[in-house]
Write an enzyme that holds these catalytic residues in place. Sequence first.
Site, PDB file in Angstrom:
ATOM      1  N   ASP A  14       0.785  -1.247   0.000  1.00 28.55           N
ATOM      2  CA  ASP A  14       0.000   0.000   0.000  1.00 28.55           C
ATOM      3  C   ASP A  14       0.816   1.296   0.000  1.00 28.55           C
ATOM      4  O   ASP A  14       0.464   2.252   0.696  1.00 28.55           O
ATOM      5  CB  ASP A  14      -0.967   0.009   1.186  1.00 28.55           C
ATOM      6  CG  ASP A  14      -1.879  -1.209   1.224  1.00 28.55           C
ATOM      7  OD1 ASP A  14      -1.903  -1.972   0.244  1.00 28.55           O
ATOM      8  OD2 ASP A  14      -2.561  -1.395   2.242  1.00 28.55           O
ATOM      9  N   LYS A  76      -6.826  -4.952  -2.928  1.00 28.99           N
ATOM     10  CA  LYS A  76      -7.437  -5.542  -1.742  1.00 28.99           C
ATOM     11  C   LYS A  76      -8.402  -4.569  -1.088  1.00 28.99           C
ATOM     12  O   LYS A  76      -8.315  -3.361  -1.273  1.00 28.99           O
ATOM     13  CB  LYS A  76      -6.364  -6.004  -0.750  1.00 28.99           C
ATOM     14  CG  LYS A  76      -5.511  -4.909  -0.167  1.00 28.99           C
ATOM     15  CD  LYS A  76      -4.387  -5.500   0.669  1.00 28.99           C
ATOM     16  CE  LYS A  76      -3.593  -4.453   1.393  1.00 28.99           C
ATOM     17  NZ  LYS A  76      -4.311  -3.715   2.407  1.00 28.99           N
ATOM     18  N   CYS A 109      -2.271  -1.934   7.772  1.00 26.83           N
ATOM     19  CA  CYS A 109      -2.195  -2.958   6.717  1.00 26.83           C
ATOM     20  C   CYS A 109      -0.925  -3.797   6.775  1.00 26.83           C
ATOM     21  O   CYS A 109      -0.983  -5.011   6.583  1.00 26.83           O
ATOM     22  CB  CYS A 109      -2.368  -2.319   5.346  1.00 26.83           C
ATOM     23  SG  CYS A 109      -4.035  -1.619   5.108  1.00 26.83           S
TER      24      CYS A 109
END
Length: 180
Positions: A14, A76, A109
């Site tokens: 990310d 995701k 995350c």
Amino acid sequence: MLLSSQRSVLVVVDIQEKLMPAIAESARVERNAATLLKAAALLGVPAFATEQYPKGLGPTAASLRAMLPPDGVVEKISFSAAREPAFLERLERLGRRQVVLAGSEAHVCVMQTALSLVGLGFEVVLVADAVSSRTPANAELGIARMRAAGATIVSTEMVLFEWMERSDIPAFKAVLDLIR
């Protein structure tokens, strides 16, 4: 446990265009993630990135996206990438049990992915100088929790030298140039 270029996979979590301006020391995170991606390419370590809800947070940072293969991103919705079937399928296809993690946010995350992977029996290695969060305190807490759960905490240079193993390999000078 030493890292091995034959057993590792690099996952960049990310590092996305709209998220990075809010991340503490984002330039360091992107620079070290780029170094890891370049070294992975030189040493034959598979690498891919995840993107959390790219419609909202944008794609992977352009500097890193350019280093990924055409199929190098797994989208995701779950904070833990390991809760996404496409992510787990990619890991299983690669057949590598040593997962090297970089990215953001360290306490969300990255941490949830690390904890899930530890729970699934993977060797999880967190590159501490290639992760961050919006606040340094949250990043520190995330790293501490990952360490307590069994993740190995390393630096970018540690990864590179462990992947190389020796100084007489053909890629040695090129990898060394990445950190000079």
